[in-house]
Design a protein around this motif. Structure first.
Motif, PDB file in Angstrom:
ATOM      1  N   TYR A  50      13.338   4.439   1.113  1.00 10.33           N
ATOM      2  CA  TYR A  50      12.056   4.556   0.427  1.00 10.33           C
ATOM      3  C   TYR A  50      11.098   5.352   1.303  1.00 10.33           C
ATOM      4  O   TYR A  50      10.894   5.040   2.472  1.00 10.33           O
ATOM      5  CB  TYR A  50      11.471   3.174   0.127  1.00 10.33           C
ATOM      6  N   LYS A  51      10.475   6.411   0.734  1.00 10.99           N
ATOM      7  CA  LYS A  51       9.701   7.349   1.538  1.00 10.99           C
ATOM      8  C   LYS A  51       8.206   7.378   1.200  1.00 10.99           C
ATOM      9  O   LYS A  51       7.466   8.171   1.779  1.00 10.99           O
ATOM     10  CB  LYS A  51      10.279   8.769   1.376  1.00 10.99           C
ATOM     11  N   GLU A  52       7.766   6.534   0.268  1.00 11.72           N
ATOM     12  CA  GLU A  52       6.376   6.604  -0.179  1.00 11.72           C
ATOM     13  C   GLU A  52       5.542   5.470   0.416  1.00 11.72           C
ATOM     14  O   GLU A  52       5.991   4.758   1.315  1.00 11.72           O
ATOM     15  CB  GLU A  52       6.336   6.562  -1.713  1.00 11.72           C
ATOM     16  N   ASN A  53       4.316   5.319  -0.111  1.00  9.12           N
ATOM     17  CA  ASN A  53       3.440   4.233   0.326  1.00  9.12           C
ATOM     18  C   ASN A  53       4.032   2.881  -0.068  1.00  9.12           C
ATOM     19  O   ASN A  53       4.828   2.799  -1.014  1.00  9.12           O
ATOM     20  CB  ASN A  53       2.053   4.382  -0.311  1.00  9.12           C
ATOM     21  N   PRO A  54       3.679   1.812   0.651  1.00 10.12           N
ATOM     22  CA  PRO A  54       4.180   0.479   0.297  1.00 10.12           C
ATOM     23  C   PRO A  54       3.981   0.184  -1.181  1.00 10.12           C
ATOM     24  O   PRO A  54       2.958   0.528  -1.775  1.00 10.12           O
ATOM     25  CB  PRO A  54       3.340  -0.449   1.181  1.00 10.12           C
ATOM     26  N   ALA A  55       5.010  -0.433  -1.806  1.00  6.67           N
ATOM     27  CA  ALA A  55       4.969  -0.629  -3.258  1.00  6.67           C
ATOM     28  C   ALA A  55       5.771  -1.859  -3.649  1.00  6.67           C
ATOM     29  O   ALA A  55       6.544  -2.410  -2.858  1.00  6.67           O
ATOM     30  CB  ALA A  55       5.510   0.604  -3.973  1.00  6.67           C
ATOM     31  N   LEU A  56       5.596  -2.245  -4.899  1.00  8.86           N
ATOM     32  CA  LEU A  56       6.324  -3.355  -5.494  1.00  8.86           C
ATOM     33  C   LEU A  56       7.431  -2.793  -6.380  1.00  8.86           C
ATOM     34  O   LEU A  56       7.194  -1.874  -7.175  1.00  8.86           O
ATOM     35  CB  LEU A  56       5.375  -4.210  -6.345  1.00  8.86           C
ATOM     36  N   ILE A  57       8.642  -3.327  -6.257  1.00  9.84           N
ATOM     37  CA  ILE A  57       9.736  -2.893  -7.128  1.00  9.84           C
ATOM     38  C   ILE A  57       9.582  -3.592  -8.471  1.00  9.84           C
ATOM     39  O   ILE A  57       9.665  -4.822  -8.567  1.00  9.84           O
ATOM     40  CB  ILE A  57      11.104  -3.219  -6.501  1.00  9.84           C
ATOM     41  N   VAL A  58       9.366  -2.802  -9.525  1.00 10.13           N
ATOM     42  CA  VAL A  58       9.168  -3.377 -10.852  1.00 10.13           C
ATOM     43  C   VAL A  58      10.419  -3.267 -11.722  1.00 10.13           C
ATOM     44  O   VAL A  58      10.526  -3.934 -12.750  1.00 10.13           O
ATOM     45  CB  VAL A  58       7.962  -2.715 -11.566  1.00 10.13           C
ATOM     46  N   LYS A  59      11.381  -2.421 -11.289  1.00 10.98           N
ATOM     47  CA  LYS A  59      12.625  -2.299 -12.051  1.00 10.98           C
ATOM     48  C   LYS A  59      13.743  -1.794 -11.143  1.00 10.98           C
ATOM     49  O   LYS A  59      13.537  -0.873 -10.352  1.00 10.98           O
ATOM     50  CB  LYS A  59      12.452  -1.339 -13.234  1.00 10.98           C
ATOM     51  N   VAL A  60      14.908  -2.416 -11.267  1.00 12.46           N
ATOM     52  CA  VAL A  60      16.133  -1.919 -10.625  1.00 12.46           C
ATOM     53  C   VAL A  60      16.985  -1.325 -11.737  1.00 12.46           C
ATOM     54  O   VAL A  60      17.428  -2.032 -12.649  1.00 12.46           O
ATOM     55  CB  VAL A  60      16.894  -3.047  -9.902  1.00 12.46           C
ATOM     56  N   GLY A  61      17.205  -0.025 -11.670  1.00 12.79           N
ATOM     57  CA  GLY A  61      17.856   0.679 -12.774  1.00 12.79           C
ATOM     58  C   GLY A  61      19.355   0.849 -12.644  1.00 12.79           C
ATOM     59  O   GLY A  61      19.983   1.472 -13.515  1.00 12.79           O
ATOM     60  N   VAL A  62      19.969   0.334 -11.575  1.00 16.39           N
ATOM     61  CA  VAL A  62      21.411   0.494 -11.364  1.00 16.39           C
ATOM     62  C   VAL A  62      22.004  -0.822 -10.890  1.00 16.39           C
ATOM     63  O   VAL A  62      21.288  -1.743 -10.487  1.00 16.39           O
ATOM     64  CB  VAL A  62      21.711   1.596 -10.315  1.00 16.39           C
ATOM     65  N   LEU A  74      16.979   5.242 -10.090  1.00 15.37           N
ATOM     66  CA  LEU A  74      17.494   4.108  -9.322  1.00 15.37           C
ATOM     67  C   LEU A  74      16.542   2.912  -9.408  1.00 15.37           C
ATOM     68  O   LEU A  74      16.955   1.792  -9.710  1.00 15.37           O
ATOM     69  CB  LEU A  74      17.683   4.508  -7.852  1.00 15.37           C
ATOM     70  N   PHE A  75      15.264   3.168  -9.125  1.00 15.08           N
ATOM     71  CA  PHE A  75      14.260   2.109  -9.108  1.00 15.08           C
ATOM     72  C   PHE A  75      12.941   2.639  -9.679  1.00 15.08           C
ATOM     73  O   PHE A  75      12.662   3.841  -9.599  1.00 15.08           O
ATOM     74  CB  PHE A  75      13.988   1.620  -7.677  1.00 15.08           C
ATOM     75  N   LYS A  76      12.146   1.710 -10.213  1.00 15.15           N
ATOM     76  CA  LYS A  76      10.748   1.994 -10.509  1.00 15.15           C
ATOM     77  C   LYS A  76       9.907   1.145  -9.563  1.00 15.15           C
ATOM     78  O   LYS A  76      10.175  -0.049  -9.387  1.00 15.15           O
ATOM     79  CB  LYS A  76      10.398   1.645 -11.962  1.00 15.15           C
ATOM     80  N   VAL A  77       8.919   1.777  -8.934  1.00 16.83           N
ATOM     81  CA  VAL A  77       8.043   1.057  -8.004  1.00 16.83           C
ATOM     82  C   VAL A  77       6.591   1.279  -8.413  1.00 16.83           C
ATOM     83  O   VAL A  77       6.267   2.258  -9.098  1.00 16.83           O
ATOM     84  CB  VAL A  77       8.269   1.532  -6.545  1.00 16.83           C
ATOM     85  N   LYS A 101      15.620  -6.090  -4.576  1.00 20.10           N
ATOM     86  CA  LYS A 101      15.664  -6.602  -5.948  1.00 20.10           C
ATOM     87  C   LYS A 101      14.277  -6.507  -6.574  1.00 20.10           C
ATOM     88  O   LYS A 101      13.281  -6.266  -5.873  1.00 20.10           O
ATOM     89  CB  LYS A 101      16.168  -8.047  -5.971  1.00 20.10           C
ATOM     90  N   GLN A 102      14.244  -6.682  -7.876  1.00 23.12           N
ATOM     91  CA  GLN A 102      12.968  -6.637  -8.585  1.00 23.12           C
ATOM     92  C   GLN A 102      12.014  -7.698  -8.025  1.00 23.12           C
ATOM     93  O   GLN A 102      12.398  -8.836  -7.783  1.00 23.12           O
ATOM     94  CB  GLN A 102      13.190  -6.885 -10.075  1.00 23.12           C
ATOM     95  N   GLY A 103      10.761  -7.262  -7.802  1.00 24.47           N
ATOM     96  CA  GLY A 103       9.751  -8.167  -7.248  1.00 24.47           C
ATOM     97  C   GLY A 103       9.571  -8.046  -5.749  1.00 24.47           C
ATOM     98  O   GLY A 103       8.594  -8.560  -5.200  1.00 24.47           O
ATOM     99  N   ASP A 104      10.502  -7.339  -5.079  1.00 32.37           N
ATOM    100  CA  ASP A 104      10.373  -7.144  -3.631  1.00 32.37           C
ATOM    101  C   ASP A 104       9.275  -6.133  -3.319  1.00 32.37           C
ATOM    102  O   ASP A 104       9.044  -5.183  -4.082  1.00 32.37           O
ATOM    103  CB  ASP A 104      11.681  -6.639  -3.029  1.00 32.37           C
ATOM    104  N   GLN A 105       8.637  -6.328  -2.190  1.00 34.66           N
ATOM    105  CA  GLN A 105       7.724  -5.333  -1.629  1.00 34.66           C
ATOM    106  C   GLN A 105       8.516  -4.455  -0.663  1.00 34.66           C
ATOM    107  O   GLN A 105       9.290  -4.966   0.146  1.00 34.66           O
ATOM    108  CB  GLN A 105       6.581  -6.017  -0.876  1.00 34.66           C
ATOM    109  N   VAL A 106       8.362  -3.141  -0.784  1.00 36.71           N
ATOM    110  CA  VAL A 106       9.063  -2.226   0.118  1.00 36.71           C
ATOM    111  C   VAL A 106       8.060  -1.374   0.882  1.00 36.71           C
ATOM    112  O   VAL A 106       7.042  -0.951   0.330  1.00 36.71           O
ATOM    113  CB  VAL A 106      10.057  -1.312  -0.638  1.00 36.71           C
ATOM    114  N   LYS A 107       8.385  -1.134   2.139  1.00 36.66           N
ATOM    115  CA  LYS A 107       7.553  -0.290   2.980  1.00 36.66           C
ATOM    116  C   LYS A 107       8.232   1.057   3.199  1.00 36.66           C
ATOM    117  O   LYS A 107       9.451   1.198   3.015  1.00 36.66           O
ATOM    118  CB  LYS A 107       7.306  -0.966   4.331  1.00 36.66           C
ATOM    119  N   GLN A 108       7.448   2.029   3.617  1.00 38.82           N
ATOM    120  CA  GLN A 108       7.995   3.348   3.911  1.00 38.82           C
ATOM    121  C   GLN A 108       9.073   3.228   4.985  1.00 38.82           C
ATOM    122  O   GLN A 108       8.880   2.581   6.008  1.00 38.82           O
ATOM    123  CB  GLN A 108       6.890   4.284   4.379  1.00 38.82           C
ATOM    124  N   GLY A 109      10.231   3.834   4.735  1.00 41.90           N
ATOM    125  CA  GLY A 109      11.335   3.796   5.682  1.00 41.90           C
ATOM    126  C   GLY A 109      12.332   2.684   5.433  1.00 41.90           C
ATOM    127  O   GLY A 109      13.351   2.599   6.122  1.00 41.90           O
TER     128      GLY A 109
END
Length: 210
Positions: A50-62, A74-77, A101-109
C-alpha cells in the motif's frame, strides 16, 4: 578354434573402437547424463504494498487462488484526505496470500497481498568447464522430462554468477587438487498451461555450441 578366437577378438576390437568414438563425440551415456542440467521451476512473486495515505479497507475484491490481470481491482480503501480509492493489481498472476481484511486500517508501506506472477524461472548449477557455452540473453530450450507428455519451451539466460558454496571437486593434500568453480545460471522461462512451480526443468548443454 582359431576362427572363433579371431571372431571374438574382432568383436572386442569393434566394441572398443565404437565405445571410444562415442566417448570422443560425447554421445556415451555418461557424457549425455553430465550434459543434462536440472533445476526446479519457480514462479516470481511480488508483494502488493500500500503506497498511499493511511486508509480504511472498505472492500476486498479478490480471494486466495484467484487469477487476476494487470489493472484488476484488488481492494477499495477510504482515507480522510483522498476519499475512496481503488488498489489495482500491478501484474498478471495468482493471489496466493491476502494479509489484510475488510475493516483493517493500513498505513503507507504495509503489505496487503502476495501475487504469484506468470513469469517462471529455474536456477541451474554449471561447472566452470561448461559455462562458456552460456551467455546473458542467450535463448535456450528448456525441457520438462517428467510430464506425461514431455514438453519443451523457450527460455532466456537472465543471470550468471559464481556459486561459491558449490564445488564439484574439493581440495585434497594428497592430490593437490583445487576446487572446481560452479556457476549459478538463472533461466527465465516462457509461461505454459502445462507448467507448475516445483516441476523439474532441464537444459541439455550438448545441444548448445561453444
Amino acid at each position: 578354434m582359431k576362427i572363433k578366437a579371431g571372431i571374438y577378438i574382432g568383436m572386442a576390437i569393434a566394441l572398443i573402437v565404437g565405445g571410444s568414438l562415442l566417448t570422443v563425440k560425447g554421445k556415451d551415456a555418461v557424457s549425455q547424463a553430465e550434459s543434462r542440467k536440472q533445476g526446479i521451476l519457480e514462479a516470481e512473486q511480488t508483494t502488493i504494498i500500500y503506497k498511499e495515505n493511511p486508509a480504511l479497507i472498505v472492500k476486498v475484491g479478490v480471494a486466495v487462488g484467484d487469477f487476476i490481470k494487470e489493472g484488476d481491482l484488488l481492494f477499495k480503501v477510504q482515507s480522510a484526505e483522498e476519499g475512496e480509492k481503488d488498489v489495482l493489481s500491478p501484474d498478471d498472476g495468482l493471489i496466493n496470500r491476502i494479509v489484510v481484511k475488510q475493516g483493517d486500517q493500513v498505513k503507507q508501506g504495509a503489505a496487503m497481498a502476495m501475487l504469484q506472477k506468470t513469469n517462471y524461472y529455474a536456477d541451474l548449477y554449471i561447472q566452470e568447464s561448461e559455462i562458456q557455452k552460456l551467455e546473458l540473453n542467450q535463448k535456450i530450450d528448456v525441457h520438462f522430462p517428467y510430464l506425461d507428455h514431455p514438453i519443451q519451451v523457450s527460455g532466456v539466460v537472465t543471470s550468471i554468477s559464481v556459486a561459491p558454496q558449490f564445488a564439484s571437486l574439493r581440495m585434497t593434500r594428497e592430490k593437490g587438487q583445487a576446487d572446481l568453480s560452479m556457476f549459478s545460471v538463472r533461466i527465465s522461462i516462457d509461461s505454459n498451461a502445462d507448467l507448475l512451480p516445483g516441476m523439474t526443468a532441464e537444459v541439455k548443454l550438448n545441444e548448445l555450441t561453444d
